[in-house]
Design an enzyme around this catalytic site. Structure first.
Site, PDB file in Angstrom:
ATOM      1  N   ASP A 253      32.884  -2.970 -77.966  1.00  0.00           N
ATOM      2  CA  ASP A 253      33.713  -3.171 -76.784  1.00  0.00           C
ATOM      3  C   ASP A 253      34.229  -4.607 -76.805  1.00  0.00           C
ATOM      4  O   ASP A 253      33.671  -5.465 -77.495  1.00  0.00           O
ATOM      5  CB  ASP A 253      32.898  -2.927 -75.507  1.00  0.00           C
ATOM      6  CG  ASP A 253      33.743  -2.342 -74.375  1.00  0.00           C
ATOM      7  OD1 ASP A 253      34.883  -2.823 -74.191  1.00  0.00           O
ATOM      8  OD2 ASP A 253      33.275  -1.419 -73.684  1.00  0.00           O
TER       9      ASP A 253
ATOM     10  N   ASP B 273      38.089  -6.063 -80.286  1.00  0.00           N
ATOM     11  CA  ASP B 273      39.238  -5.481 -79.604  1.00  0.00           C
ATOM     12  C   ASP B 273      39.825  -4.446 -80.554  1.00  0.00           C
ATOM     13  O   ASP B 273      40.123  -4.758 -81.710  1.00  0.00           O
ATOM     14  CB  ASP B 273      40.262  -6.584 -79.304  1.00  0.00           C
ATOM     15  CG  ASP B 273      41.412  -6.105 -78.443  1.00  0.00           C
ATOM     16  OD1 ASP B 273      41.869  -4.959 -78.642  1.00  0.00           O
ATOM     17  OD2 ASP B 273      41.875  -6.880 -77.598  1.00  0.00           O
TER      18      ASP B 273
ATOM     19  N   ASN C 117      36.091   6.219 -77.727  1.00  0.00           N
ATOM     20  CA  ASN C 117      36.308   6.364 -76.290  1.00  0.00           C
ATOM     21  C   ASN C 117      37.170   5.251 -75.682  1.00  0.00           C
ATOM     22  O   ASN C 117      37.709   5.432 -74.596  1.00  0.00           O
ATOM     23  CB  ASN C 117      34.940   6.396 -75.592  1.00  0.00           C
ATOM     24  CG  ASN C 117      35.034   6.293 -74.094  1.00  0.00           C
ATOM     25  OD1 ASN C 117      35.401   7.249 -73.414  1.00  0.00           O
ATOM     26  ND2 ASN C 117      34.725   5.109 -73.555  1.00  0.00           N
TER      27      ASN C 117
ATOM     28  N   TYR D 107      50.861   7.358 -70.290  1.00  0.00           N
ATOM     29  CA  TYR D 107      49.477   7.758 -70.526  1.00  0.00           C
ATOM     30  C   TYR D 107      49.422   9.142 -71.163  1.00  0.00           C
ATOM     31  O   TYR D 107      48.682   9.377 -72.126  1.00  0.00           O
ATOM     32  CB  TYR D 107      48.713   7.747 -69.203  1.00  0.00           C
ATOM     33  CG  TYR D 107      47.254   8.130 -69.333  1.00  0.00           C
ATOM     34  CD1 TYR D 107      46.352   7.259 -69.939  1.00  0.00           C
ATOM     35  CD2 TYR D 107      46.788   9.355 -68.853  1.00  0.00           C
ATOM     36  CE1 TYR D 107      45.011   7.609 -70.062  1.00  0.00           C
ATOM     37  CE2 TYR D 107      45.459   9.699 -68.967  1.00  0.00           C
ATOM     38  CZ  TYR D 107      44.574   8.823 -69.575  1.00  0.00           C
ATOM     39  OH  TYR D 107      43.249   9.173 -69.710  1.00  0.00           O
TER      40      TYR D 107
ATOM     41  N   THR E 146      35.742   6.873 -62.663  1.00  0.00           N
ATOM     42  CA  THR E 146      35.442   5.762 -63.562  1.00  0.00           C
ATOM     43  C   THR E 146      35.924   4.453 -62.938  1.00  0.00           C
ATOM     44  O   THR E 146      36.657   4.456 -61.938  1.00  0.00           O
ATOM     45  CB  THR E 146      36.156   5.960 -64.911  1.00  0.00           C
ATOM     46  OG1 THR E 146      37.577   5.970 -64.673  1.00  0.00           O
ATOM     47  CG2 THR E 146      35.725   7.270 -65.570  1.00  0.00           C
TER      48      THR E 146
END
Length: 259
Positions: free
Chosen positions: A40, A56, A83, A153, A188
């Site tokens: 992450d 990244d 993910n 998106y 989330t």
């Protein structure tokens, strides 16, 4: 499957694993016996017990180094959960080219980079443990249903769906299964930020709840459970599959409640 240790002896890498769905996946994998690395940009929220590697996903060299480090420290790599991703709001008119480039770079090319560098490790593991090696990618209901104000998106997640199918075909004979999960609107941190920007957060949450036939948002744990199933040895015959975890949003057409 509480108490199941079907990932015993397996090593997993989860991108975007420090929050939301990724953190839920990492936690479940740990509970089921896997050794887990989290990749992450900021790793502070990664579940306790995970190996953290900072990168990244838009930086190919950083992703390569992070994947190689995770595989070296874990000893091998059996499972990649790709993910990491971001959201975007607006119609096709609302975002400039730079924003299209940024979102596609993270949501699509980020998965490409991670898979590219994980595949050599996954192939080696597949030779030793047939049926146990997989890539599972977080896609979205936006890949298969037209949603308002989600043009960019949706385009990115439509690409993830097609990428999943193509990768499954490319790597099935190498013993690497490739699948994706299509969540509906999931509760989330990103949705939390979206609601925080709304003029009436309560009304916006109610509208999002009502959009799903179950009448509520999908939880991160529910999505994680689907991802972990697809990554597990129990899914050894499952590849090229998109598993919807969307509260019925894709397939159900209900009459209004008062009709």
């Amino acid at each position: 499957m509480t108490g199941t240790r079907d990932f015993e002896g397996m090593n997993a890498l989860v991108t975007g694993g420090a929050s939301g769905i990724g953190a839920a996946v990492a936690t479940m994998l740990l509970e089921r016996g896997a050794r887990v690395a989290v990749l992450d940009r900021e790793t502070a929220g990664a579940p306790a017990g995970t190996l953290t590697v900072k990168a990244d996903v838009t930086d190919d060299a950083a992703v390569r180094d992070a994947v190689d480090r995770a595989a070296a420290e874990l000893g091998s790599l059996h499972t990649l959960v790709s993910n990491a991703g971001i959201g975007s709001i607006g119609s096709v008119e609302d975002n400039e080219d730079d924003e299209w480039t940024r979102v596609l770079d993270i949501n699509v090319l980020g998965m490409v980079r991670t898979a590219r560098h994980a595949l050599p490790h996954l192939r080696r593991a597949a030779a030793e443990r047939p049926g146990a090696v997989s890539i599972t990618q977080t896609c979205s209901i936006a890949a298969t249903a037209g949603l308002p104000q989600r043009a960019l998106y949706s385009a990115s997640k439509g690409a993830v769906l097609s990428l999943t199918l193509a990768m499954a075909a490319d790597h099935v004979r190498e013993g690497v299964r490739v699948n994706c999960v299509n969540p509906g609107t999931a509760d989330t941190p990103w949705i939390g930020r979206l609601l925080g920007q709304a003029e009436d957060p309560a009304a916006e949450r109610a509208a999002l709840n009502a959009r799903q036939p179950l009448g509520r948002l999908v939880s991160a744990d529910e999505v994680a459970a689907a991802i972990v199933y697809l990554a597990s040895p129990a899914a050894a015959s499952v590849t090229g599959t998109a598993l919807a975890v969307d509260g019925g949003m894709q397939g159900l057409r209900l009459r209004p409640a008062d009709s």
